[in-house]
Design a protein around this motif. Structure first.
Motif, PDB file in Angstrom:
ATOM      1  N   GLU A  50      -1.751  -5.481   6.611  1.00  0.00           N
ATOM      2  CA  GLU A  50      -1.191  -6.367   5.490  1.00  0.00           C
ATOM      3  C   GLU A  50      -1.560  -7.687   5.472  1.00  0.00           C
ATOM      4  N   ALA A  51      -1.276  -8.341   6.793  1.00  0.00           N
ATOM      5  CA  ALA A  51      -1.777  -9.803   6.967  1.00  0.00           C
ATOM      6  C   ALA A  51      -3.219 -10.111   6.822  1.00  0.00           C
ATOM      7  N   VAL A  53       7.852  -1.002   9.064  1.00  0.00           N
ATOM      8  CA  VAL A  53       8.475  -0.062   8.271  1.00  0.00           C
ATOM      9  C   VAL A  53       7.782   1.239   8.083  1.00  0.00           C
ATOM     10  N   LEU A  57       4.012  -9.815   3.221  1.00  0.00           N
ATOM     11  CA  LEU A  57       3.192  -8.904   4.043  1.00  0.00           C
ATOM     12  C   LEU A  57       3.269  -7.333   4.124  1.00  0.00           C
ATOM     13  N   VAL A  58       4.468  -6.889   3.558  1.00  0.00           N
ATOM     14  CA  VAL A  58       4.485  -5.492   3.642  1.00  0.00           C
ATOM     15  C   VAL A  58       4.600  -4.940   2.139  1.00  0.00           C
ATOM     16  N   ALA A  59       5.551  -5.278   1.535  1.00  0.00           N
ATOM     17  CA  ALA A  59       5.851  -4.730  -0.036  1.00  0.00           C
ATOM     18  C   ALA A  59       4.781  -5.349  -0.919  1.00  0.00           C
ATOM     19  N   ILE A 119       5.270   2.260  -1.190  1.00  0.00           N
ATOM     20  CA  ILE A 119       5.633   1.210  -0.063  1.00  0.00           C
ATOM     21  C   ILE A 119       6.812   0.508  -0.641  1.00  0.00           C
ATOM     22  N   ALA A 120       6.832   0.235  -1.797  1.00  0.00           N
ATOM     23  CA  ALA A 120       8.003  -0.421  -2.344  1.00  0.00           C
ATOM     24  C   ALA A 120       9.326   0.252  -2.233  1.00  0.00           C
ATOM     25  N   ASP A 172       8.259 -10.292   4.693  1.00  0.00           N
ATOM     26  CA  ASP A 172       8.182  -8.734   4.329  1.00  0.00           C
ATOM     27  C   ASP A 172       7.686  -8.612   2.995  1.00  0.00           C
ATOM     28  N   GLN A 173       8.137  -9.421   1.967  1.00  0.00           N
ATOM     29  CA  GLN A 173       7.808  -9.360   0.672  1.00  0.00           C
ATOM     30  C   GLN A 173       6.276  -9.661   0.561  1.00  0.00           C
ATOM     31  N   GLU A 177      10.248  -0.283   1.684  1.00  0.00           N
ATOM     32  CA  GLU A 177      10.633  -1.355   1.620  1.00  0.00           C
ATOM     33  C   GLU A 177      12.029  -1.861   1.226  1.00  0.00           C
ATOM     34  N   SER A 212      -0.951  -7.417  11.802  1.00  0.00           N
ATOM     35  CA  SER A 212      -0.735  -6.144  10.781  1.00  0.00           C
ATOM     36  C   SER A 212      -1.968  -6.013   9.775  1.00  0.00           C
ATOM     37  N   ALA A 221      -4.306  -9.591   3.034  1.00  0.00           N
ATOM     38  CA  ALA A 221      -3.948 -10.581   2.487  1.00  0.00           C
ATOM     39  C   ALA A 221      -4.739 -11.745   2.619  1.00  0.00           C
TER      40      ALA A 221
END
Lengths: 287, 343
Positions: free
Chosen positions: B59-60, B165, A245-247, B330-331, A242-243, B334, B57, B63
Motif C-alpha cells: 500500500e505504501a 490487517v 496506507l491500508v484502508a 478492505i474497508a 492506517d487510513q 479495516e 507494505s 501510494a
C-alpha cells in the motif's frame, strides 16, 4: 548597518520560504483532502463532501482519541514528576557541574529517537542486558516481563521527552528569588508549605511551558508505544497512518489530522492565555 | 550584498544540479529483500549507480507511485495482486523482452498467470509464505499442527501476531475454514470475533521484523513469514517453521517498471541482472525466500534448498492459498481491525 539588515532579510526570508513550502502548503493540502471523496484507486477524487467529518466521529475514533490523550497526559505527569526535582537540583549546584549535567542530558539527543528506542529494547528484552544481569546475580530465576508492557512504554516516552520538560523548568526555577523562601522560613512556614505556596506558583510558567512541550509530541509519537508496548492498541498516529496506507481512505485520514491539529491549537491557545495571565499576576484564573 | 546572496544561492543549487546528472537506476524494493553485495556487483559491472530505497507494505509503495508522475522509480517489486491493481490503473510500462535475455532462466510454472497474462508488465522475483513460527526450546513443534493451536491457553502471553490487517485476518479466516481472501462481511466478522479471543494471549503485534521478538525470547509461537524464520534460524536453530493443516498464505513479488520511470534502459538492465542465476541465487540464500529463477534454484546451497521455511513440499504448497486483492472489502477489514485494536 546595511549589511546587517541584508543578512536579516535573508535569514527571515529563507525561514519563511522553508515554512511556507514544507509546513503551510502541505498542511493546506491535508485540509483540502479532508473535504474530498475517497477514490477507489487509492487517492482522492475532486468532489466536495463533508462525509469524512461525519464518519470521523465514530465510537472507534473516540476511543482512539481517549487512549492517545490518556497516554499523553500520564506521560506529561510522569515527566513532570521526574524533571522537577532534577531541575531544582540544577539551580542549587556549581556552574561547572551544572554545565556537565546539562551536556550529559543533551548528548543522547544527537542520535535519532528511533535508534534510542531500539537501544531500550536491547536493555529490556527477555534475554536483554537487565534480565541477564539480574539472572547472573541470582536475584531472579526467570526473566522479568519488561518489554511490551505499560512500564516499557512510559520509560520510553518519559526518557525521550524529559529534556523538553527539564529546560523550561530550569529556566523558571533559576529566576526564582531565593529571598522569598528565606523570608517564608523566617516567618515559620514548613517546607511543604513553602513548596506549595511559593515555589510551585512562581514556577507555574515553566510547568505549563514544559507540559505543553511534552504533551503535544506525546500525542503523536506512536512508534514508541508500538515498539515498546507491542502495538496492542491503536493511537491517533496509527489511525491516521492506517487510513492512508491500508484502508486507502485519504479524506478520512486527513480529517483525523485536521481534528488533531485543532485540538493541539486549542492547547497552545490555552497556554498563551494562561501565561499572559500569570505575567499579569492573576494566579487564580490560570487553571 | 548581491555577491553574498549569489554565493548562498550557488551553495543551495549546486548539489541539486550535480544530483540531476549521472547514469543511475532508481530501485524501490521491500526492506531486507536483497543481498546488498548484489547492488555493488551491478554498479561495478555496468557503471550504473543504484539509488536504492525501501518500503514496508504494498500500500505504501502504491501510494507513492500513484503520486509521482514523472522522474520517479525505475524498478519496483509489487506482490501479484498489486501488479493486477497497478496494471488496471495504467501505472506500469510494458517490458521490452529484447532487453531481458535472462528471462529464460525463470521457472515456467510461475509465468503467464491471471494477474498478468503473458507477463506483459511483470516478471516474478521471489515467492514465499506466511505460516507459524515456533521456538522449539519452549514448545514442541510436533504439537503444533493448526492455526487453531495459537488459541491454546498454555501459550498465553507468548503469542506474536502480524501487525497487518490482511495477514492477521487471513490466519483467522483460514482457522475457521474460510478463504483468506474472503469478502463476505459475515465471515470477516466471525474472524474478528475469533481474533478478539486471541488478543489476551498476544504479547506483541509485529510485521516489520517478526523474527526479532522470537530471537529476544519474548514470544514462543506466532504468525511469521518463512524468510524471517530462515534468517532467525541461522542465529537460533530452535526457531522452526510449521505449515498448518489449513494451509499457509502464499504470495509472490514481481519486478515491474512504473510509468514514472527515469531511464528505461537502465531499468531493463537492472531487471535482467536480477534474473542472472548467480545473482538470483545470492539473493535467495541471503533473504531466505524461494527464488522464481529455476537455474538459480539448481545452484542453491542444499542447506537453503532443503530448508522447509524456504521451499515447502508439494503437499503444503497445494494446501496453501495465494493472497489476492479483496477490493472494496478492505474497508470492512479495516473497520474490524480498528475495533480489535481499541478493545
Amino acid at each position: 548597518m546595511e549589511k546587517k539588515s541584508g543578512f536579516r532579510n535573508v535569514a527571515v526570508g529563507s525561514t519563511l520560504c522553508w515554512i511556507t513550502l514544507f509546513v503551510v502548503i502541505p498542511y493546506l493540502i491535508v485540509v483540502a483532502y479532508s473535504f474530498l471523496t475517497p477514490d477507489p484507486s487509492g487517492t482522492v477524487s475532486w468532489i466536495f463532501t463533508l462525509d469524512s467529518y461525519r464518519e470521523i466521529f465514530s465510537p472507534v475514533f473516540l476511543i482512539v482519541c481517549k487512549n492517545s490523550f490518556a497516554l499523553a497526559l500520564s506521560t506529561t505527569v510522569l515527566t513532570l514528576l521526574a524533571a522537577y526535582p532534577f531541575a531544582f537540583f540544577l539551580t542549587r549546584i556549581s556552574e561547572s557541574i551544572r554545565r556537565t549535567l546539562i551536556l550529559i542530558m543533551i548528548i543522547p539527543f544527537w542520535t535519532s529517537s528511533l535508534i534510542r528506542t531500539y537501544a531500550l529494547i536491547i536493555l529490556l528484552k527477555a534475554n536483554g542486558i537487565v534480565n541477564t544481569f539480574l539472572l547472573s546475580l541470582g536475584w531472579i530465576d526467570e526473566p522479568l516481563n519488561l518489554l511490551y508492557t505499560q512500564l516499557a512504554v512510559f520509560t520510553g516516552l518519559v526518557y525521550t521527552l524529559l529534556p523538553f520538560m527539564i529546560l523550561p523548568l530550569y529556566a523558571s526555577l533559576q529566576k526564582l528569588d531565593t529571598r522569598l523562601i528565606e523570608a517564608a522560613r523566617d516567618l515559620g512556614a514548613t517546607s511543604p508549605r513553602i513548596f506549595f505556596h511559593i515555589i510551585l506558583p512562581l514556577t507555574l510558567p515553566g510547568i505549563i511551558a514544559g507540559s505543553t512541550m511534552v504533551f503535544l509530541p506525546a500525542l503523536g509519537l506512536f512508534y514508541i508505544p508500538d515498539l515498546l508496548g507491542g502495538a496492542r492498541s491503536m493511537l491517533i498516529g496509527n489511525f491516521i497512518k492506517d487510513q492512508f496506507l491500508v484502508a486507502g481512505n485519504w479524506p478520512l485520514g486527513s480529517s483525523a489530522s485536521v481534528i488533531l491539529t485543532l485540538l493541539m491549537f486549542l492547547l497552545i491557545a490555552w497556554y498563551f492565555l494562561s501565561s499572559r495571565k500569570i505575567n499579569q499576576g492573576d494566579m487564580r484564573e490560570v487553571i | 550584498m548581491m555577491k553574498k546572496l549569489f554565493l548562498i544561492l550557488m551553495v543551495l543549487v549546486f548539489p541539486l544540479a550535480s544530483l540531476a546528472a549521472g547514469n543511475e537506476v532508481y530501485v524501490f524494493n521491500w526492506s531486507e529483500y536483497i543481498d546488498p553485495s548484489v547492488l555493488k556487483t551491478f554498479e561495478k559491472e555496468t557503471g550504473i549507480k543504484v539509488r536504492y530505497s525501501t518500503y514496508e507494505s504494498n500500500e505504501a509503495m502504491f501510494a507513492k507511485l500513484k503520486l509521482v508522475k514523472k522522474n520517479g522509480y525505475d524498478v519496483a517489486f509489487p506482490s501479484t495482486y498489486f501488479v493486477e491493481r497497478m496494471r488496471r490503473y495504467g501505472m506500469l510500462k510494458p517490458l521490452d523482452r529484447s532487453m531481458l535475455p535472462n528471462m529464460k532462466n525463470l521457472n515456467a510454472k510461475l509465468l503467464d498467470k491471471p494477474y498478468d497474462p503473458k507477463n506483459v508488465y511483470s516478471l516474478p522475483y521471489m515467492w514465499g509464505s506466511s505460516a507459524i513460527g515456533v521456538n522449539a526450546r519452549y514448545i514442541k513443534p510436533s504439537s503444533v499442527k493448526s492455526f487453531n493451536d495459537l488459541w491454546n491457553p498454555a501459550f498465553k502471553g507468548k503469542v506474536l501476531l502480524m501487525d497487518d490487517v490482511r495477514d492477521a485476518f487471513a490466519m483467522s479466516l483460514r482457522s475457521l475454514g474460510f478463504s483468506g481472501n474472503d469478502t463476505d462481511p459475515a465471515h470477516i466478522k466471525a474472524a474478528y470475533e475469533k481474533l478478539l479471543k486471541l488478543k489476551p494471549s498476544v504479547k506483541v503485534f509485529n510485521s516489520d521484523s517478526p523474527k526479532q521478538p522470537f530471537l529476544n525470547n519474548e514470544v514462543y509461537i506466532g504468525q511469521i513469514w518463512g524468510g524471517e524464520v530462515y534468517q532467525a534460524s541461522q542465529e537460533n536453530p530452535n526457531i522452526v517453521y510449521i505449515y498448518p493443516k489449513e494451509g499457509a498464505t502464499f504470495w509472490a513479488d514481481n519486478m515491474v517498471i512504473p510509468l514514472s520511470v527515469r531511464n528505461i534502459k537502465n531499468a531493463h538492465a537492472f531487471i535482467n541482472f536480477m534474473m542472472r542465476p548467480d545473482i538470483a541465487r545470492k539473493n535467495c540464500e541471503y533473504v531466505g525466500y524461494a527464488t522464481a529463477n529455476a537455474k538459480a534454484q539448481a545452484l542453491l546451497d542444499p542447506k537453503t534448498r532443503n530448508h522447509k521455511a524456504v521451499y515447502p513440499d508439494n503437499r503444503d504448497l497445494e494446501r496453501g492459498e495465494f493472497q489476492a486483492d479483496v477490493g472494496d472489502a478492505i474497508a470492512i477489514y479495516e473497520k474490524y481491525w480498528e475495533m480489535l485494536k481499541t478493545r
